[in-house]
Design a protein around this motif. Structure first.
Motif, PDB file in Angstrom:
ATOM      1  N   SER A   1       1.980   3.010  14.355  1.00 22.67           N
ATOM      2  CA  SER A   1       2.682   3.351  15.602  1.00 22.67           C
ATOM      3  C   SER A   1       2.196   2.497  16.771  1.00 22.67           C
ATOM      4  CB  SER A   1       2.441   4.818  15.929  1.00 22.67           C
ATOM      5  OG  SER A   1       1.118   4.969  16.415  1.00 22.67           O
ATOM      6  N   CYS A   2       2.916   2.615  17.856  1.00 20.20           N
ATOM      7  CA  CYS A   2       2.544   1.881  19.077  1.00 20.20           C
ATOM      8  C   CYS A   2       1.138   2.248  19.537  1.00 20.20           C
ATOM      9  CB  CYS A   2       3.555   2.147  20.180  1.00 20.20           C
ATOM     10  SG  CYS A   2       4.040   3.884  20.326  1.00 20.20           S
ATOM     11  N   ASN A   3       0.808   3.543  19.533  1.00 18.18           N
ATOM     12  CA  ASN A   3      -0.532   3.959  19.975  1.00 18.18           C
ATOM     13  C   ASN A   3      -1.610   3.470  19.019  1.00 18.18           C
ATOM     14  OD1 ASN A   3      -0.261   5.514  22.453  1.00 18.18           O
ATOM     15  ND2 ASN A   3       0.981   6.930  21.236  1.00 18.18           N
ATOM     16  N   THR A   4      -1.363   3.594  17.718  1.00 18.52           N
ATOM     17  CA  THR A   4      -2.369   3.158  16.740  1.00 18.52           C
ATOM     18  C   THR A   4      -2.529   1.643  16.783  1.00 18.52           C
ATOM     19  OG1 THR A   4      -1.857   5.072  15.377  1.00 18.52           O
ATOM     20  CG2 THR A   4      -3.026   3.292  14.298  1.00 18.52           C
TER      21      THR A   4
ATOM     22  N   PRO B   1      -6.546  10.383  12.860  1.00 22.78           N
ATOM     23  CA  PRO B   1      -6.319  10.115  11.428  1.00 22.78           C
ATOM     24  C   PRO B   1      -5.410   8.911  11.188  1.00 22.78           C
ATOM     25  CG  PRO B   1      -6.238  12.470  11.847  1.00 22.78           C
ATOM     26  CD  PRO B   1      -6.393  11.813  13.195  1.00 22.78           C
ATOM     27  N   ASP B   2      -4.445   8.680  12.089  1.00 24.77           N
ATOM     28  CA  ASP B   2      -3.581   7.513  11.883  1.00 24.77           C
ATOM     29  C   ASP B   2      -4.386   6.218  12.069  1.00 24.77           C
ATOM     30  OD1 ASP B   2      -0.983   6.695  11.091  1.00 24.77           O
ATOM     31  OD2 ASP B   2      -0.680   5.877  13.095  1.00 24.77           O
ATOM     32  N   VAL B   3      -5.310   6.215  13.037  1.00 24.02           N
ATOM     33  CA  VAL B   3      -6.149   5.022  13.212  1.00 24.02           C
ATOM     34  C   VAL B   3      -7.011   4.806  11.961  1.00 24.02           C
ATOM     35  CG1 VAL B   3      -7.975   3.964  14.613  1.00 24.02           C
ATOM     36  CG2 VAL B   3      -6.135   5.250  15.734  1.00 24.02           C
TER      37      VAL B   3
ATOM     38  N   LEU C   1      -4.746   0.933  19.819  1.00 23.91           N
ATOM     39  CA  LEU C   1      -6.156   1.267  19.570  1.00 23.91           C
ATOM     40  C   LEU C   1      -6.780   0.289  18.578  1.00 23.91           C
ATOM     41  CD1 LEU C   1      -5.883   5.163  19.484  1.00 23.91           C
ATOM     42  CD2 LEU C   1      -7.130   3.800  21.183  1.00 23.91           C
ATOM     43  N   SER C   2      -6.042  -0.084  17.531  1.00 19.07           N
ATOM     44  CA  SER C   2      -6.596  -0.980  16.501  1.00 19.07           C
ATOM     45  C   SER C   2      -6.945  -2.345  17.086  1.00 19.07           C
ATOM     46  CB  SER C   2      -5.600  -1.153  15.350  1.00 19.07           C
ATOM     47  OG  SER C   2      -5.326   0.089  14.753  1.00 19.07           O
ATOM     48  N   ARG C   3      -6.073  -2.849  17.957  1.00 15.65           N
ATOM     49  CA  ARG C   3      -6.350  -4.165  18.568  1.00 15.65           C
ATOM     50  C   ARG C   3      -7.612  -4.147  19.426  1.00 15.65           C
ATOM     51  NH1 ARG C   3      -0.535  -5.524  21.098  1.00 15.65           N
ATOM     52  NH2 ARG C   3       0.552  -6.127  19.194  1.00 15.65           N
ATOM     53  N   LEU C   4      -7.874  -3.021  20.046  1.00 14.53           N
ATOM     54  CA  LEU C   4      -9.075  -2.909  20.881  1.00 14.53           C
ATOM     55  C   LEU C   4     -10.320  -2.687  20.021  1.00 14.53           C
ATOM     56  CD1 LEU C   4     -10.559  -2.455  23.608  1.00 14.53           C
ATOM     57  CD2 LEU C   4      -9.807  -0.062  23.499  1.00 14.53           C
ATOM     58  N   LEU C   5     -10.181  -1.838  18.995  1.00 11.81           N
ATOM     59  CA  LEU C   5     -11.358  -1.452  18.215  1.00 11.81           C
ATOM     60  C   LEU C   5     -11.817  -2.568  17.266  1.00 11.81           C
ATOM     61  CD1 LEU C   5     -10.402   2.255  17.463  1.00 11.81           C
ATOM     62  CD2 LEU C   5     -11.955   1.380  19.225  1.00 11.81           C
TER      63      LEU C   5
ATOM     64  N   PHE D   1      -8.794   1.794   9.798  1.00  9.17           N
ATOM     65  CA  PHE D   1     -10.271   1.742   9.696  1.00  9.17           C
ATOM     66  C   PHE D   1     -10.713   3.025   8.978  1.00  9.17           C
ATOM     67  CE2 PHE D   1      -8.976  -0.161  13.746  1.00  9.17           C
ATOM     68  CZ  PHE D   1      -9.578  -1.416  13.701  1.00  9.17           C
ATOM     69  N   PRO D   2     -10.748   3.018   7.641  1.00 16.94           N
ATOM     70  CA  PRO D   2     -10.904   4.266   6.893  1.00 16.94           C
ATOM     71  C   PRO D   2     -12.143   5.090   7.244  1.00 16.94           C
ATOM     72  CG  PRO D   2     -10.233   2.502   5.442  1.00 16.94           C
ATOM     73  CD  PRO D   2     -10.526   1.865   6.770  1.00 16.94           C
ATOM     74  N   SER D   3     -13.269   4.469   7.559  1.00 15.24           N
ATOM     75  CA  SER D   3     -14.471   5.280   7.752  1.00 15.24           C
ATOM     76  C   SER D   3     -14.799   5.522   9.219  1.00 15.24           C
ATOM     77  CB  SER D   3     -15.655   4.596   7.050  1.00 15.24           C
ATOM     78  OG  SER D   3     -15.779   3.296   7.574  1.00 15.24           O
TER      79      SER D   3
END
Ligand code: NAD
Length: 337
Positions: A139-142, A196-198, A145-149, A202-204
């Motif tokens: 999703s847009c939110n995930t 959980p979507d993030v 967040l993924s790009r930042l994390l 990043f599984p862990s």
């Protein structure tokens, strides 16, 4: 040339088609819509062959003066790959057709992760989509967040993430969405489903999120706190984020106070539809206290997943590696803030 069909030509589908059209290694085979209207008119005016989702609807397209190239079944059969940008849950139903016709597909964030072999963010896990037949762009939110994390995790390690997602009530073309005059804990249960979507990327990762919905259509705003495994220098963090291809560190000198000004900035820059494909992180909000990192970032929900769809296609067909794909997508699209 990879021949791409777009099933579901709405907010995301029309943007993905336009992004595919300008890439050097892929072309739009056609787009499928449920009904005629100005969006279908626009698709034909720029030359996309128009397909009807069912045979029953062909007459209504023709009555509206639109040529129909065939049904969705024909588009799926003719395309090397489908980008399914239908409303949540429809993609899962369409999966059967894609499998029957042995056409790979990219799904969007409202589908359950089980619809695909992997969930996808180009910066974080491009290689997991290599050779996959079914991929879900988160999703847009995930995505935001993924790009930042991803860079923070690589540079410093992450102990825990806490984020409050202040979400737009609907897109500009959704008059039935809301609230009109309210501020909603949404969902009111904590933590929200976004964490959980993030973890599909990043599984862990230890991440807890809270959601709020507000009467706005412009963008989402994230307040993010990351507990890092080390204690970084704040200038090094700034440099790290500024170097990321799809992160725009909003300079104080720009005097951009909020999401409205960001969208105006994009319109003034001549962005198509005023789209902002990048995470927008206010420079002044980047803070470090010991191992705690904080920032505010704005995410244009209609746009940030668009370059990710293009990269997902390249990963599935092994056309380029992650860095090359991101660079090509961004150069052709004009991701340059
Ligand atoms: P949308 O409603 O704007 O567009 C969906 C399109 O699919 C419409 O043109 C609709 O007519 C068409 N459609 C409906 N039923 C169909 C069917 N059975 N077969 C083919 N087409 C059909 O939706 P959207 O906002 O573009 O969302 C699509 C997907 O993208 C969802 O999974 C959503 O979660 C995801 N997404 C949306 C946003 C956003 O902010 N809009 C952001 C990121 C991801």
């Amino acid at each position: 040339m990879l021949s791409v069909g777009v099933n579901g030509y709405g907010t995301i589908g029309k943007r993905v088609a336009d992004a595919v059209r300008v890439q050097p290694d892929m072309t739009v085979r056609g787009v499928a819509k449920t009904s005629p209207g100005h969006v279908a008119d626009h698709a034909t005016s720029i030359g996309y062959p128009l397909y009807a989702v069912s045979e029953d609807e062909i007459a209504s397209f023709e009555a509206a003066g639109l040529d129909v190239a065939g049904t969705i079944r024909e588009l799926v059969a003719k395309s090397d790959v489908i980008v399914d940008a239908t409303p949540g849950g429809i993609g899962e139903q369409n999966h059967t057709l894609y499998e029957q016709l042995e056409t790979p597909a990219v799904f969007q964030g409202a589908e359950t992760p089980a619809v695909a072999e992997t969930s996808f963010n180009a910066r974080a896990n491009y290689d997991e989509a290599r050779d996959a037949s079914y991929v879900r762009v988160v999703s847009c939110n995930t995505t935001g967040l993924s790009r930042l994390l991803a860079p923070l995790k690589e540079a410093y390690g992450i102990d825990a993430v806490r984020a409050t997602l202040i979400r737009r009530g609907g897109d500009p073309d959704q008059p039935s969405r809301g609230p009109i005059n309210d501020i909603l804990p949404d969902p009111v249960t904590v933590p929200s489903h976004h964490g959980p979507d993030v973890r599909t990327i990043f599984p862990s990762l230890s991440i807890d999120t809270m959601g709020v919905t507000v009467p706005a259509t412009l963008m989402h705003l994230h307040g993010v706190n990351v507990t890092l495994e080390s204690t970084p220098d704040i200038e090094a963090v700034r440099d790290l984020l500024a170097k990321e291809p799809r992160i725009f560190v909003v300079p104080e000198s720009a005097r951009i106070e909020g999401c409205g000004a960001l969208r105006e900035f994009a319109r003034d820059a001549g962005r198509p539809r005023g789209d902002i494909w990048e995470n927008c992180i206010w420079d002044e909000s980047i803070s470090v206290s010991g191992s705690e990192f904080y920032c505010f970032q704005a995410i244009h929900q209609e746009a940030d997943v668009v370059p990710e769809n293009v990269d997902a296609l390249r990963a599935m067909f092994n056309l380029k590696d992650a860095a090359e794909s991101i660079a090509t997508t961004d150069e052709r699209l004009g991701v340059s803030f």
